[in-house]
Design an enzyme around this catalytic site. Structure first.
Site, short mmCIF file in Angstrom:
data_model
loop_
_atom_site.label_atom_id
_atom_site.label_comp_id
_atom_site.label_asym_id
_atom_site.label_seq_id
_atom_site.Cartn_x
_atom_site.Cartn_y
_atom_site.Cartn_z
N THR A 131 -16.83 10.34 1.19
CA THR A 131 -15.98 10.41 2.39
C THR A 131 -14.76 9.51 2.29
O THR A 131 -14.16 9.17 3.31
CB THR A 131 -16.78 10.04 3.66
OG1 THR A 131 -17.26 8.69 3.54
CG2 THR A 131 -17.95 10.98 3.87
N CYS A 178 0.81 -1.22 0.00
CA CYS A 178 0.00 0.00 0.00
C CYS A 178 0.84 1.27 0.00
O CYS A 178 0.31 2.37 -0.12
CB CYS A 178 -0.96 -0.01 1.19
SG CYS A 178 -2.31 -1.20 0.97
N GLY A 226 -11.35 -12.94 -13.61
CA GLY A 226 -10.38 -11.86 -13.46
C GLY A 226 -9.88 -11.35 -14.78
O GLY A 226 -10.50 -11.57 -15.83
N HIS A 227 -8.73 -10.69 -14.74
CA HIS A 227 -8.15 -10.11 -15.95
C HIS A 227 -6.64 -10.10 -15.81
O HIS A 227 -6.10 -9.87 -14.71
CB HIS A 227 -8.66 -8.68 -16.17
CG HIS A 227 -8.22 -8.07 -17.46
ND1 HIS A 227 -8.59 -8.57 -18.68
CD2 HIS A 227 -7.42 -7.01 -17.70
CE1 HIS A 227 -8.04 -7.83 -19.64
NE2 HIS A 227 -7.33 -6.87 -19.07
#
Length: 348
Positions: A47, A16, A138-139
């Protein structure tokens, strides 16, 4: 044993910590007018919440989220596990139960053997199995850097959705996991993290935030989010802004992962930590005595971090007991919400 291929050598950032810095992101989005919002959309972008929520009927709301990033560790199986845990966390952070996932896979096909890529996917599948959900599709793309993550869908009762904007003045703040993932990952990338430190890193980042779906059942829980790339300070600030309140954070109460304090003092700080502070530091008041190292701990980007709970004072013991029953022994009260201009005051 050292892995034959170091996944982190392919990426300019990891986990992250790859997030676009909060200040830059605000500039990118400032001219976005959005789209007409249907009445069924219970939670959107307003928000900066963890996931979107769309009401299906009186009994069900659909939670939708996605998360992906470059490697934070070199072991492909562990990388897949961490990325999947992190993505699923957003559903738990809304108080929901995940139901299925789609894989997002971008890999440098000319540089990574298919066996390594396969291990990444297997790691993600193992966490999805632990969460009780299938990867239903998925991809894939051929990418310059390795990228893996998930789209995750979940369900929650419309009345049980836990937003990041519902905190009340007087609420106590509880953090479910210790912090320091970014610091451990920085040490790992520079060869300074020992086996015990690595084990702590993997244990923390692959622990599913399952208490979130149970916290949604507690009336005393007013707001819920998870701590990821903007650090505990950044995500607490989002919580304060959403509720139009101020927050007090007690530095001495923050739980830290093993070795993190010493490694931070040795300078193993991520670049994302500084970018985080540049993005939101103007809304934070640091008490006298807060050191540069402590500030780095507050802004340290967490990958697959813990749930941050804002709850009534009378619900604190119930929330802590729930966390401990689910295996989160480090869960701790770290501060409180107060009236005042939206921001965070850090106490020494």
């Amino acid at each position: 044993m050292e892995p034959a291929i170091k996944l982190t050598s392919f990426s300019h950032g990891g986990g992250c910590g790859c997030k676009i810095a909060p200040g830059v992101l605000a500039q990118i989005l400032k001219n976005s007018n959005g789209f007409p919002v249907p009445k069924e959309l219970m939670v959107g972008m307003e928000t900066a919440d963890d996931a979107a929520v769309y009401k299906l009927n009186d009994e069900q709301a659909l939670i939708a989220t996605t998360d992906f990033f470059m490697p934070i560790v070199d072991d492909p199986y562990d990388f897949g596990r961490i990325a999947a845990t992190n993505a699923i966390s957003d559903v738990y952070a809304m108080g929901g139960t995940p139901i299925m996932a789609l894989a997002l896979v971008g890999m440098p096909i000319d540089k990574l053997p298919v066996e390594v890529i396969g291990k990444i996917l297997l790691g993600g599948e193992s966490i999805c199995a632990e969460a009780g959900i299938p990867i239903a599709g998925g991809h894939t793309i051929d990418s310059v850097e390795p990228i893996y993550g998930l789209v995750v869908l979940g369900l929650v009762h419309p009345s049980k959705v836990k937003r990041n904007a519902g905190a009340k003045a007087g609420d106590k703040l509880i953090l479910g996991k210790p912090i320091g993932v970014g610091i451990l990952s920085a040490a790992l990338k520079k060869g300074a993290l020992d086996a015990a430190g690595y084990a702590a890193l993997i244990d923390n980042t692959t622990k599913l935030n399952k208490p979130g779906r149970l916290l949604s059942e507690l009336a005393g829980v007013n707001a819920l989010t998870d701590v990821t790339g903007f650090g505990v300070l950044g995500h607490l600030l989002e919580l304060a802004r959403g509720a139009k309140l101020s927050a007090k954070l007690n530095m001495g109460l923050l739980p830290l992962l093993p070795q993190v304090q010493n490694l931070a003092e040795q300078g193993y700080i991520t670049g994302a930590s500084g970018r985080n502070w540049s993005g939101y530091g103007q809304d934070v008041k640091l008490a006298d005595g807060i050191t540069p190292v402590q500030r780095s701990l507050l802004t340290d980007p967490q990958t697959s971090g813990g749930l941050l709970v804002s709850c009534d004072p009378g619900a604190v013991e119930q929330v802590l007991e729930l966390f401990r029953r689910e295996g989160f022994a480090d869960a701790a009260v770290i501060g409180e919400m107060t009236t005042g201009e939206s921001g965070v005051q850090v106490l020494a």
